[in-house]
Write a protein that holds these residues in place. Structure first.
Motif, PDB file in Angstrom:
ATOM      1  N   SER A 128       0.827  -1.205   0.000  1.00  0.00           N
ATOM      2  CA  SER A 128       0.000   0.000   0.000  1.00  0.00           C
ATOM      3  C   SER A 128       0.861   1.254   0.000  1.00  0.00           C
ATOM      4  CB  SER A 128      -0.923  -0.014   1.214  1.00  0.00           C
ATOM      5  OG  SER A 128      -1.612   1.193   1.322  1.00  0.00           O
ATOM      6  N   LEU A 129       1.859   1.285   0.852  1.00  0.00           N
ATOM      7  CA  LEU A 129       2.721   2.463   0.939  1.00  0.00           C
ATOM      8  C   LEU A 129       3.553   2.659  -0.322  1.00  0.00           C
ATOM      9  CD1 LEU A 129       3.849   2.238   4.663  1.00  0.00           C
ATOM     10  CD2 LEU A 129       2.171   3.778   3.639  1.00  0.00           C
ATOM     11  N   ARG A 130       3.974   1.563  -0.955  1.00  0.00           N
ATOM     12  CA  ARG A 130       4.727   1.691  -2.213  1.00  0.00           C
ATOM     13  C   ARG A 130       3.867   2.340  -3.297  1.00  0.00           C
ATOM     14  NH1 ARG A 130       7.120  -3.242  -0.765  1.00  0.00           N
ATOM     15  NH2 ARG A 130       5.526  -4.425  -1.869  1.00  0.00           N
ATOM     16  N   TYR A 131       2.638   1.863  -3.443  1.00  0.00           N
ATOM     17  CA  TYR A 131       1.750   2.453  -4.451  1.00  0.00           C
ATOM     18  C   TYR A 131       1.486   3.927  -4.158  1.00  0.00           C
ATOM     19  CZ  TYR A 131       0.598  -2.063  -6.534  1.00  0.00           C
ATOM     20  OH  TYR A 131       0.646  -3.254  -7.193  1.00  0.00           O
TER      21      TYR A 131
ATOM     22  N   ILE B 207      -5.207   1.884  -6.319  1.00  0.00           N
ATOM     23  CA  ILE B 207      -4.619   0.596  -5.931  1.00  0.00           C
ATOM     24  C   ILE B 207      -4.074   0.664  -4.519  1.00  0.00           C
ATOM     25  CG2 ILE B 207      -2.789  -1.062  -6.420  1.00  0.00           C
ATOM     26  CD1 ILE B 207      -3.101  -0.323  -9.380  1.00  0.00           C
ATOM     27  N   GLY B 208      -3.367   1.753  -4.186  1.00  0.00           N
ATOM     28  CA  GLY B 208      -2.819   1.905  -2.835  1.00  0.00           C
ATOM     29  C   GLY B 208      -3.902   1.953  -1.779  1.00  0.00           C
ATOM     30  N   THR B 209      -4.995   2.632  -2.084  1.00  0.00           N
ATOM     31  CA  THR B 209      -6.122   2.696  -1.151  1.00  0.00           C
ATOM     32  C   THR B 209      -6.739   1.322  -0.981  1.00  0.00           C
ATOM     33  OG1 THR B 209      -6.546   4.945  -1.867  1.00  0.00           O
ATOM     34  CG2 THR B 209      -8.306   3.836  -0.689  1.00  0.00           C
ATOM     35  N   GLU B 210      -6.901   0.596  -2.070  1.00  0.00           N
ATOM     36  CA  GLU B 210      -7.475  -0.753  -1.995  1.00  0.00           C
ATOM     37  C   GLU B 210      -6.575  -1.684  -1.189  1.00  0.00           C
ATOM     38  OE1 GLU B 210     -10.161  -3.704  -2.355  1.00  0.00           O
ATOM     39  OE2 GLU B 210     -10.457  -1.662  -3.031  1.00  0.00           O
ATOM     40  N   GLU B 211      -5.270  -1.585  -1.371  1.00  0.00           N
ATOM     41  CA  GLU B 211      -4.339  -2.414  -0.612  1.00  0.00           C
ATOM     42  C   GLU B 211      -4.430  -2.117   0.895  1.00  0.00           C
ATOM     43  OE1 GLU B 211      -2.287  -4.933  -1.326  1.00  0.00           O
ATOM     44  OE2 GLU B 211      -2.864  -4.958  -3.427  1.00  0.00           O
ATOM     45  N   SER B 212      -4.646  -0.860   1.232  1.00  0.00           N
ATOM     46  CA  SER B 212      -4.717  -0.505   2.655  1.00  0.00           C
ATOM     47  C   SER B 212      -5.975  -1.076   3.306  1.00  0.00           C
ATOM     48  CB  SER B 212      -4.668   1.004   2.838  1.00  0.00           C
ATOM     49  OG  SER B 212      -5.832   1.600   2.358  1.00  0.00           O
TER      50      SER B 212
END
Length: 69
Positions: free
Chosen positions: A39-42, A61-66
């Protein structure tokens, strides 16, 4: 005033602890290849992206990963 009750949504009853499995689960959540790291990488890559469309995609994508945490 409010009252805080610390309880799980679903009760968990552990009959036999498994340290190896616990280590795998923890590494998937907070390890270098875990959900938080992804999440942080995206979300960090979006700041150097020159294209607005891709910047929005990285944010999504980063929000979805979080949310997976």
């Amino acid at each position: 005033m409010w009252q805080y009750e610390k309880k799980l949504q679903y009760p968990v009853n552990i009959k036999t602890p498994n340290a190896k499995l616990a280590k795998v689960i923890i590494s998937q959540l907070g390890g270098p290849d875990g959900e938080l790291a992804a999440s942080l990488r995206y979300l960090n890559q979006r700041y150097v992206m020159p294209y607005a469309e891709v910047k929005g995609l990285l944010t999504d994508i980063g929000t979805e990963e979080s949310v997976h945490q």
